[in-house]
Write an enzyme that holds these catalytic residues in place. Structure first.
Site, mmCIF file in Angstrom:
data_model
loop_
_atom_site.group_PDB
_atom_site.id
_atom_site.type_symbol
_atom_site.label_atom_id
_atom_site.label_comp_id
_atom_site.label_asym_id
_atom_site.label_seq_id
_atom_site.Cartn_x
_atom_site.Cartn_y
_atom_site.Cartn_z
ATOM 1 N N GLU A 252 81.963 10.048 -48.309
ATOM 2 C CA GLU A 252 81.289 10.033 -47.009
ATOM 3 C C GLU A 252 82.390 10.061 -45.952
ATOM 4 O O GLU A 252 82.978 9.035 -45.634
ATOM 5 C CB GLU A 252 80.413 8.781 -46.856
ATOM 6 C CG GLU A 252 79.270 8.688 -47.854
ATOM 7 C CD GLU A 252 78.153 9.681 -47.576
ATOM 8 O OE1 GLU A 252 78.243 10.439 -46.581
ATOM 9 O OE2 GLU A 252 77.194 9.706 -48.356
ATOM 10 N N CYS A 286 80.080 7.305 -37.959
ATOM 11 C CA CYS A 286 80.261 8.660 -38.480
ATOM 12 C C CYS A 286 79.132 9.562 -38.003
ATOM 13 O O CYS A 286 79.285 10.787 -37.952
ATOM 14 C CB CYS A 286 80.338 8.643 -40.004
ATOM 15 S SG CYS A 286 78.964 7.816 -40.807
#
Length: 498
Positions: A252, A286
């Site tokens: 990720e 993010c």
């Protein structure tokens, strides 16, 4: 500004002091308030060894009983929600509601995983041979190494750990060196849950340390899956090393997320969604909104409203209930933000608001920065680069096809959204030739994913999926089974032999 310890100093620029020490620091003041022993190479190897040995027992425990451990963890998280949220605010700088929301996300994923412990389904497959049954089963994978980042110091760990444990795996966790106290608290709660549920303590091991500790975890062949959250640069280092030993990766990585705003959009709704996605967590998610792609007919009007909304954002002590924007994690993050803004302006961008540092007198070692909006003439290289700070670039478009092309013309592919009241525009954005991200939303921002859906992205975001849906399959191994219950031995594809 609120002080968070008696021994505050400015020594912690990165959160680490040396190979033997991890510094506990707070972005609220930029100071250090504890020095903790770091995991040695021997301690890292011992943790993996214990997790590996424990796995051979844990994988044989019925999944619903494994779920009982996660259920107990959820109960303890509920009981200590306020305290854990305090640590998240102190170490990550999150405002109070976001810190509480992160702990609630942990509780929610525990609930999800408990239900999952009775739903690790395989399937029966239609076979071509009479008297045979073709099936697919799923089995525990092994030791899962979790490497997590500072911005979600507890939630991402829980996504991996709750799912891995019910799948029959054991976990070794290397948290961000910037958030060691939240990690210690989570490890203590899970140890208590294991004792209460009768689970072996070796199902989870914590390693406080810096890069060398993580590298040892990455290279250990006993670690079946490395789930790593962080930068694209980190992912480029992790993936080939794990692949070299034929291990598995769940990555990720970075996001450079965009929202398209069409002429039909409800601007009241759009402004709310944009401001939270772009300025929430001080731009350190993010999934933070970093690019706003607006139709040229409404760009001036929307930009004016955005600038006004940014001017109303309370910035300061994240423990203050009125605060909406807390500090950046380090002063280095502010330096990167300032450099990005300078580059954008050299590229022809116009800084409309923000970018200035606040409270430098009260907290000289902290980085409180006003979220920035920059109007850009085109999508330059700095716009295509993720800057982990509250910088929102505004671009314009004429046709939806142009907007989608602009949206997809970045290396990252995590989260995306479109604000529109036109169903055709919404469906076009969600289509196969629309957004190329792992997350595509309509009439909400890019941040704030629910745990029920699989979380992750494409391209340089790494391709991993965590949390809900069928993300659990990454933590298990698949076996295809053929059972012959007939008296004959027909071969597949009509082959005759003997």
């Amino acid at each position: 500004m609120r002080r968070c310890g008696a021994d505050l100093d400015a020594a912690a620029a990165t959160g680490t002091e040396g190979a033997d020490t991890v510094l506990a620091r707070t972005p609220l003041t930029g100071g250090t308030f504890a020095r903790l022993p770091a995991a040695t190479a021997e301690r890292t190897d011992a943790a993996v060894d214990e997790a590996h040995r424990t796995f051979h027992h844990w994988r044989t425990v019925p999944a619903p009983r494994r779920g009982a451990l996660v259920k107990r963890l959820g109960e303890l998280l509920t009981a200590h929600k306020e305290d854990l949220a305090d640590l998240v605010t102190i170490e990550a700088g999150k405002i109070r509601s976001e810190a509480l929301g992160e702990v609630q996300e942990m509780i929610d994923i525990c609930d999800f995983a408990v239900g999952l412990s009775r739903q690790l389904y395989g399937r029966t497959i239609a076979g071509e041979r009479p008297g045979h049954r073709l099936a697919e089963t799923w089995h525990p994978l092994g030791v899962v190494g979790v490497i997590s980042a500072f911005n979600f110091p507890v939630a991402v760990w829980s996504w991996n750990t709750a799912i891995a444990l019910v799948c029959g795996d054991t976990v070794v966790w290397k948290p961000s060196e910037l958030t060691p106290l939240t990690a210690l608290a989570c490890d203590a709660l899970l140890a208590r849950a294991a004792a209460d549920a009768g689970a072996p303590p070796g199902v989870h091991r914590l390693l406080l340390g810096a890069r060398a500790c993580g590298e040892r975890l990455i290279d250990d062949p006993r670690v079946a899956l490395v789930s790593a959250t962080g930068s694209v640069r980190m992912g480029r280092q992790v993936a080939p090393r794990v692949a070299a030993r034929f291990g598995r990766c769940l990555l990720e990585l970075g996001g450079n997320n965009a929202a398209v705003v069409t002429p039909s959009a409800d601007l009241d709704l759009a402004v709310r969604g944009i401001v939270f996605s772009a300025a929430g967590t001080a731009g350190q998610r993010c999934t933070t909104l970093r690019r706003l792609i607006v139709h040229e007919d409404i760009a001036d009007r929307l930009t004016e409203r955005m600038v006004h909304a940014y001017g109303q954002l309370p910035l300061g002590d994240p423990f203050d209930a009125a605060t909406l924007v807390g500090p950046l994690i380090t002063t280095a993050a502010h330096t990167a933000m300032a450099e990005a803004l300078a580059t954008a302006q050299r590229d022809g961008g116009k800084l409309l608001t923000g970018g200035d540092r606040c409270f430098a007198t009260e907290a000289p070692d902290a980085a409180y920065v006003r979220p920035a909006i920059v109007r850009m003439p085109e999508q330059t290289e700095i716009v295509r680069t993720e800057t982990f700070a509250p910088v929102l670039y505004v671009l314009t478009y004429r046709t939806l096809e142009e907007a989608i092309a602009l949206h997809n013309d970045v290396p990252q592919g995590l989260s995306s959204s479109i604000f529109t009241q036109d169903q055709r525009e919404a469906e076009r954005f969600l289509a196969a030739d629309g957004s190329d991200c792992g997350i595509a939303n309509v009439n909400i921002g890019t941040s704030g994913a629910e745990i029920g859906g699989a979380f992750g992205g494409e391209k340089e975001t790494g391709g991993g999926r965590e949390s809900g849906s069928d993300a659990w399959r990454a933590y298990m191994r698949r076996a295809t089974n053929t059972v012959n219950y007939s008296a004959g031995l027909p071969l597949a594809q009509g082959v005759n032999f003997l």
